[in-house]
Write a protein that holds these residues in place. Sequence first.
Motif, PDB file in Angstrom:
ATOM      1  N   THR A   1     -16.076  34.483  43.740  1.00 43.75           N
ATOM      2  CA  THR A   1     -14.645  34.183  43.727  1.00 43.75           C
ATOM      3  C   THR A   1     -13.795  35.433  43.954  1.00 43.75           C
ATOM      4  N   THR A   2     -14.415  36.508  44.422  1.00 44.46           N
ATOM      5  CA  THR A   2     -13.720  37.772  44.648  1.00 44.46           C
ATOM      6  C   THR A   2     -13.584  38.018  46.142  1.00 44.46           C
TER       7      THR A   2
ATOM      8  N   ALA B   1      -7.299  33.989  51.203  1.00 41.81           N
ATOM      9  CA  ALA B   1      -7.561  33.277  49.945  1.00 41.81           C
ATOM     10  C   ALA B   1      -6.881  31.914  49.937  1.00 41.81           C
TER      11      ALA B   1
ATOM     12  N   TRP C   1     -13.827  26.716  46.872  1.00 43.79           N
ATOM     13  CA  TRP C   1     -13.613  27.436  45.614  1.00 43.79           C
ATOM     14  C   TRP C   1     -14.287  26.699  44.459  1.00 43.79           C
TER      15      TRP C   1
ATOM     16  N   HIS D   1     -17.870  27.170  43.996  1.00 44.33           N
ATOM     17  CA  HIS D   1     -18.242  28.514  43.552  1.00 44.33           C
ATOM     18  C   HIS D   1     -17.626  28.866  42.199  1.00 44.33           C
TER      19      HIS D   1
ATOM     20  N   HIS E   1     -14.527  28.239  40.821  1.00 46.32           N
ATOM     21  CA  HIS E   1     -13.127  28.648  40.675  1.00 46.32           C
ATOM     22  C   HIS E   1     -12.231  27.489  41.117  1.00 46.32           C
ATOM     23  N   ASP E   2     -11.216  27.204  40.300  1.00 47.44           N
ATOM     24  CA  ASP E   2     -10.237  26.186  40.691  1.00 47.44           C
ATOM     25  C   ASP E   2      -8.921  26.890  40.936  1.00 47.44           C
ATOM     26  N   PRO E   3      -8.495  27.012  42.205  1.00 54.31           N
ATOM     27  CA  PRO E   3      -7.263  27.731  42.496  1.00 54.31           C
ATOM     28  C   PRO E   3      -6.014  27.057  41.924  1.00 54.31           C
TER      29      PRO E   3
END
Length: 104
Positions: free
Chosen positions: A60-61, A86, A94, A97, A99-101
Amino acid sequence: MGSRLATAFGKVDLDVESDEFNKRFVVRATDLAVGHAILHPRLVERLLREGRVAWRIEGTTLLTWASGRTNLQRLDARIAMLAAIAGSVPRHVWLDHGHDPLAR
């Protein structure tokens, strides 16, 4: 050498539908479906306008780098480009992986 190492670790070359993009950029991905989801036509067009910039997504980077000294006059443009990358990654990528934006 770097290309052979990337291939040894499971990264393969990814091509998109734009010949111009494929000629100007080298893209490596461990998962071609994820790579194609990220490099959709709108992002490809944006990257063609920006010019060649090194960047990578690890989990997430989002990372970027350049050789030499930091050019402070270009820093705002580089940050805007990273924000565009992004922001253009589909939410399902996301989420896959961890991550929830949209989460606060």
